[in-house]
Design an enzyme around this catalytic site. Structure first.
Site, mmCIF file in Angstrom:
data_model
loop_
_atom_site.group_PDB
_atom_site.id
_atom_site.type_symbol
_atom_site.label_atom_id
_atom_site.label_comp_id
_atom_site.label_asym_id
_atom_site.label_seq_id
_atom_site.Cartn_x
_atom_site.Cartn_y
_atom_site.Cartn_z
ATOM 1 N N PRO A 2 0.807 -1.222 0.000
ATOM 2 C CA PRO A 2 0.000 0.000 0.000
ATOM 3 C C PRO A 2 0.839 1.271 0.000
ATOM 4 C CG PRO A 2 -0.255 -1.219 2.070
ATOM 5 C CD PRO A 2 0.727 -1.963 1.247
ATOM 6 N N GLU A 3 0.714 2.049 -1.031
ATOM 7 C CA GLU A 3 1.278 3.396 -1.073
ATOM 8 C C GLU A 3 0.090 4.361 -1.028
ATOM 9 O OE1 GLU A 3 4.195 3.859 -4.223
ATOM 10 O OE2 GLU A 3 4.703 1.749 -4.130
ATOM 11 N N HIS A 91 -3.050 -14.382 10.218
ATOM 12 C CA HIS A 91 -2.243 -13.184 10.409
ATOM 13 C C HIS A 91 -3.085 -11.952 10.744
ATOM 14 C CE1 HIS A 91 1.086 -15.546 9.045
ATOM 15 N NE2 HIS A 91 0.602 -15.669 7.821
ATOM 16 N N ARG A 113 3.336 -9.880 7.027
ATOM 17 C CA ARG A 113 4.768 -9.635 7.174
ATOM 18 C C ARG A 113 5.097 -8.771 8.375
ATOM 19 N NH1 ARG A 113 7.430 -9.211 1.408
ATOM 20 N NH2 ARG A 113 5.697 -10.609 1.085
ATOM 21 N N ARG A 153 19.263 17.983 -1.578
ATOM 22 C CA ARG A 153 19.805 16.629 -1.393
ATOM 23 C C ARG A 153 20.719 16.235 -2.545
ATOM 24 N NH1 ARG A 153 17.972 14.554 3.519
ATOM 25 N NH2 ARG A 153 16.780 16.298 4.355
#
Length: 286
Positions: A2-3, A91, A113, A153
DNA sequence: CGACTCTCCTGCTGGC
DNA sequence: TGCCAGCAGGAGAGTC
């Protein structure tokens, strides 16, 4: 995984289902997925859901009591709405009953996970403080804001896009897709990007995220909406997961490399490392 | 502070 | 057919 688009789809569906409803914690099978107090009260038991917000990839469930539960889905996290009596899948780490006017459902946090987390905050102020460390939300990022956040950056632009403290919501899939659409090489040092490149990139990020939301997000394997639907945006990916296939724009084979340890797919022909040399008569139009 | 690397986790895949 | 190494990756911790 999921983004931003997937989390936004989840937010919209949960908002429809949960706002105004009262939650009651049924069980917490793993204490170690909770950051902060793990009491029923902190986990919004017997609280009414007032609103669900999103910033980047994080969801905040705001309760009428003032307590806030932030959901971070990590790589494989899911928020599922099950019918009462339906068996939670393997899970599943936490479950709440959801009381509506007429029926009850069960909300489940599942994460095979276990990179996901539930963060509990006593107040909206405390939660806002945490979100203030994140960069601006990618869905509405402007060229000026993107340049301001990143330009100093020296890391590859792809690495900078993945840093949630610089810009919030972009993960591996949408970083690759946005860089392709903006014709920017993933390894280009961030501080070498021209103004025009930042402008193209900001536009590409907004566009790709919005298109994905309209398709219900990208399901590679694990992502599901609360009602267990898959997202369809994978069919519109132009580079991610297409290594070795031909670029849809120019026919060059899509290449793959590692940037910050992440698999990165790009078109060696369409995506340039250097700012486009200004043409006679001015810079290239975006 | 910035830039790296390491670590956490499970499930799928490919090689033998 | 079965086993196991390798890989996937979000993000915090640790190191230089």
């Amino acid at each position: 995984m999921p983004e931003l688009p997937e989390v936004e789809c989840i937010r919209r569906e949960l908002s429809r289902s949960l706002c105004g409803a009262t939650l009651r914690l049924l069980w917490l099978r793993r204490r170690d997925i909770v950051v902060g107090a793990a009491t029923p009260r902190a986990l919004l038991s017997n609280s009414r859901v007032h609103q669900i917000n999103r910033h980047g990839k994080q969801l905040a469930v705001i309760s009428d009591s003032g307590a806030v539960l932030v959901v971070r889905l990590g790589m494989t996290g899911q928020m599922l709405l099950l019918r009462a009596g339906e068996k939670p899948p393997e899970h599943s780490h936490a479950a709440w009953s959801v009381s509506y006017a007429r029926r009850r459902d069960v909300l489940v946090f599942r994460d095979p996970r276990r990179f996901g987390r539930l963060e509990t905050y006593a107040s909206a102020d405390a939660q806002n403080e945490a979100w203030n460390t994140l960069g601006p939300d990618a869905l509405t990022i402007s060229a000026a804001l993107l340049a301001e956040a990143l330009a100093s950056r020296r890391v590859p632009i792809k690495s900078a896009l993945l840093d949630q403290h610089l810009i919030a919501g972009v993960g591996n899939i949408y970083a690759d897709e946005a860089l392709f659409r903006a014709r920017v090489h993933p390894c280009a040092p961030t501080n070498t990007l021209s103004k025009a490149m930042f402008a193209r990139l900001a536009r590409a990020i907004r566009t790709v995220l919005k298109e994905s939301i309209a398709c219900g997000g990208s399901t590679l394997r694990d992502y599901r909406t609360p009602s267990n639907e898959r997202g369809q945006f994978v069919e519109h990916h132009r580079v991610y997961g297409r290594s070795g296939l031909l670029c849809l724009k120019c026919g060059t084979p899509i290449a793959a490399l590692k940037v910050s340890g992440r698999t990165t797919c790009y078109c060696p022909s369409c995506q340039t490392r250097e700012p486009t040399a200004p043409k006679r008569g001015g810079d290239a139009r975006s």
